[in-house]
Design a protein around this motif. Sequence first.
Motif, PDB file in Angstrom:
ATOM      1  N   ASN A   1       1.022  -1.090   0.105  1.00 43.51           N
ATOM      2  CA  ASN A   1       0.253   0.148  -0.460  1.00 43.51           C
ATOM      3  C   ASN A   1       1.093   1.189   0.153  1.00 43.51           C
TER       4      ASN A   1
ATOM      5  N   ILE B   1       7.492   3.721 -10.645  1.00 47.23           N
ATOM      6  CA  ILE B   1       7.690   4.493 -10.027  1.00 47.23           C
ATOM      7  C   ILE B   1       8.796   5.660 -10.502  1.00 47.23           C
TER       8      ILE B   1
ATOM      9  N   TYR C   1       8.812   6.363   0.951  1.00 47.11           N
ATOM     10  CA  TYR C   1       7.772   6.065   1.487  1.00 47.11           C
ATOM     11  C   TYR C   1       7.060   6.700   2.857  1.00 47.11           C
TER      12      TYR C   1
ATOM     13  N   TYR D   1       3.493   5.440  -5.652  1.00 46.80           N
ATOM     14  CA  TYR D   1       3.419   5.655  -7.429  1.00 46.80           C
ATOM     15  C   TYR D   1       2.183   6.487  -7.749  1.00 46.80           C
ATOM     16  N   GLN D   2       1.384   6.033  -7.020  1.00 51.50           N
ATOM     17  CA  GLN D   2      -0.099   7.254  -7.269  1.00 51.50           C
ATOM     18  C   GLN D   2       0.758   9.119  -7.415  1.00 51.50           C
ATOM     19  N   LEU D   3       1.487   8.793  -6.284  1.00 47.37           N
ATOM     20  CA  LEU D   3       2.084  10.544  -6.472  1.00 47.37           C
ATOM     21  C   LEU D   3       2.751  10.812  -7.246  1.00 47.37           C
TER      22      LEU D   3
ATOM     23  N   GLU E   1       1.910   1.539  -3.763  1.00 47.11           N
ATOM     24  CA  GLU E   1       0.671   2.491  -4.392  1.00 47.11           C
ATOM     25  C   GLU E   1       1.187   4.137  -3.849  1.00 47.11           C
ATOM     26  N   GLU E   2       0.530   3.758  -3.252  1.00 42.89           N
ATOM     27  CA  GLU E   2       1.033   5.379  -2.770  1.00 42.89           C
ATOM     28  C   GLU E   2       1.825   6.339  -3.105  1.00 42.89           C
TER      29      GLU E   2
ATOM     30  N   TYR F   1       6.802  12.750  -2.756  1.00 50.65           N
ATOM     31  CA  TYR F   1       6.621  13.482  -4.049  1.00 50.65           C
ATOM     32  C   TYR F   1       7.203  13.180  -4.577  1.00 50.65           C
TER      33      TYR F   1
ATOM     34  N   ASN G   1       8.957  -1.289  -6.963  1.00 53.35           N
ATOM     35  CA  ASN G   1       7.773  -1.097  -8.365  1.00 53.35           C
ATOM     36  C   ASN G   1       8.306  -0.087  -9.535  1.00 53.35           C
TER      37      ASN G   1
ATOM     38  N   LYS H   1       2.858   9.557 -10.237  1.00 55.18           N
ATOM     39  CA  LYS H   1       2.206   9.461 -11.573  1.00 55.18           C
ATOM     40  C   LYS H   1       1.922  10.891 -12.235  1.00 55.18           C
ATOM     41  N   ASN H   2       1.046  11.958 -11.840  1.00 53.66           N
ATOM     42  CA  ASN H   2       0.778  13.275 -12.105  1.00 53.66           C
ATOM     43  C   ASN H   2       1.302  14.156 -11.809  1.00 53.66           C
TER      44      ASN H   2
END
Lengths: 307, 515
Positions: B340, B431, B487, B346-348, B343-344, B482, B428, B350-351
């Motif tokens: 998790n 990233i 993590y 990765y989401q940060l 993934e957090e 960011y 990942n 991404k865009n």
Amino acid sequence: MSVKSIFKPFRFVFAMTLFSATATHAQTEMDAIMMNKHQFCSGFDYMHSSWDRYWEGTLKRTNENLGTVTTQGVMFMPNYGITSNLNVMASASYVWTEASAGTLKGMKGLQDLSVFVKWRPVAKSFGANKLSLFVLGGYSAPLSNYVVDFLPLSIGLGTKNLIGRGMVDFLHKRINVTASAAYVRRSNVTLDRDTYYDTELHQTNEVKMPDAAQYQLRAGYRGKYLLAEALLNNWTTLGGFDITRNNMPFPSNRMNATSVGVQLKYTLKSNTHLSLIGGGSTTIAGRNVGQATAFNAGVFYAFYFKK
Amino acid sequence: MKKIFSLSILVAGAGLLVLSCSKAITEHTADAAALNPANIDLNAGVWKPVLLSSPTDVAVPAPIAATTPDYIAQINEIKTWQADLTTDEKDLVKYWSAGAVLRWNEIMRELVAKHNVPPAQNADGTYPAPNANNPLAYPTFPFANPPYAARAYAYVAAAQYDALVSAWYYKKLYNRPAPYKVDAALAVLVPKSELPSYPSEDAVVEGASVEMLKLLFPGDQDFIQQKAEEHRRARLIAGANVRSDLEAGEALGRAVAQKFVTRARGDRAGTAGGSQVLWTQLETDCIARGETPWISQESPKRPPMLPVFGKVKGFLVDSLACIALRPAAPPSASSTKMKNETEEIYQLVKNPTREQIRIVHFWADGVGTATPPGHWNAIAADDFITKNWSEVRWARNMALLNMALMDAAIVCWETKFYYFNPRPSQLNPAIKTLTGLPNFPSYISGHSTFSGAAAAFLGHVVPERASQYQAMANEASVSRMYGGIHYRSDCEQGLVVGKNVGQFAINRAQADGAE
């Protein structure tokens, strides 16, 4: 902290050498083609530039933490003939970058807007020969608050520029030789951090950007439907510093580049409103820049408001 | 034609306008006002030093009397300078009058930034190590990475502080007045002070700094000696010190710094780089614990940065306390929690928003910068300037700050290599990072640990700014998320550990006699 890299003087070497010399209907600030009075032309040019070697100062190297750095962009270019001796032209680009190796993320965004006035005060014919002189003035500025301090993956250098150019064009029947030289006055740029080191520590977010000179020699065939030219370009930064060994590049580096290339334009005989452009170039010498190989392709459409 | 004419006038006019625009930049401490302490801290000779057992560990001989021909000659030396001052000399006086500790701190940051560049690989894919005995050969010595820099700032600041405590002791003991008190006709180009002038506090700071920097930046002696010469000259020209004030101060500063040099040679930093055997051991030990080991994501793979820095002797935190400060293990790489957290990130990345990128880059303090400890020194200096502290109080607060930052580096590095866990982009590979990926294990975040420690201590000495410091620390910490390189647990635990290290500095501050 791992990736060392380098930039290439993206905005101008790139924008000028690659996006230039597009078409009769899409003259640029570096060619000797003028549009007729009340003629309007615009189009899109796609460009692709990549390098896997760069000059760290004067040392040529590769970087396995960048692999191949690729920059792509689409430029929109409107042009208008106020008279056949006075044209105005603009361009705006969307640019995106990526590195094939390492972890650094590419950037993307609206890059710069430029506006040029192109004036031909002298055009004299001597039998089969014609000699023309041009004076051009232009201004360019970023269209967005893009990141300048992430070279070589920044999409531009972020300066506001004032450009003055003089150009001489000689035409013998359909063979032309065109030479031009430009001075680029560049504004300071601001970083997202409030201190940086170039050759000493600076406690400010503002970077003094050296001015630059740009030279171009182009020659080729200027037919009614086909234009084909070979180009020799040089961009010289008038100041700046070298990237030290294995360090990161910086906007105010002394970025120099010399490239050779070709540009083609073909106007469709079946529809003379429409023209296609294409070209390519490769960097033959440089300093603090990537050894870029580039190509471009575009399509332009001309409108005739008044005959 | 008229239109053309007016157009060309317009273009030419715009051109002249831009050409006439100045590119001059004013850097923000360039015009710092002359230091004019509200309180001269006359009794600072009894403050508790860091390394000295007593302020008299180094003897300073009694000064010659102000009535001697030698002293009068020294006054006349100043007058001769002042009779014919160049603009450059006036600028030197102005620059150095802002404060000796401030300016040498800035010089340190400049040296760190210059040397904070990792060596390029050899042709065979291995990496050379800088050699202190041959500092000018490539790779030049040092590689001033964050742990190296944290230690360097701490030693210089602590040496300055101890030397100034000793200087204050002798100032009060000998009570030699400043030259402008002796000779009322003497012009003085800096604020006058009631502080006795022997030995010169400026020369103490200069001497201590020069001596420490011989060890820490041995390849930059030309630059350092030039600054030292300018500093002494500025004080003389200004009429603030006679030559014998400066000579005694410089000698004291050098002698005190020698004690710190001796400590530095034995603080285990010299072996912090480890060896191939150790690097392999870290990996196999981690696998034996059932965990995923950190792997360098540089190409070719680079040995981790200073894996044994956690064993360096701290100034505030001893080796037992260091282990006690180490936080509990990070989530296992195979756990749902770690999935998790990955993934957090990765989401940060991404865009990212422009504001997120600004935060990443504002706090990145990576290659070619003064490092996070240097950034916190800059933040501290900006606020200290407004305080009008005496040089000895400046030095004391800089020493405590930098000892906290060095010990934060020690505890952080001990933790990193104890757990040896992977970065988000190792778990990942999708990233992508918005700043350079540091070449060492993830848990805990160095930026967070440094920032937690600095914010805690600075909040103690500049309490009205405490909440801003904490907000800055939080932003520095989250900037690493960011940026895609840490993590959430790295950052949150780093802030906690940093705050705990900062408390050691606060505890010392409350007991050193200065408060």
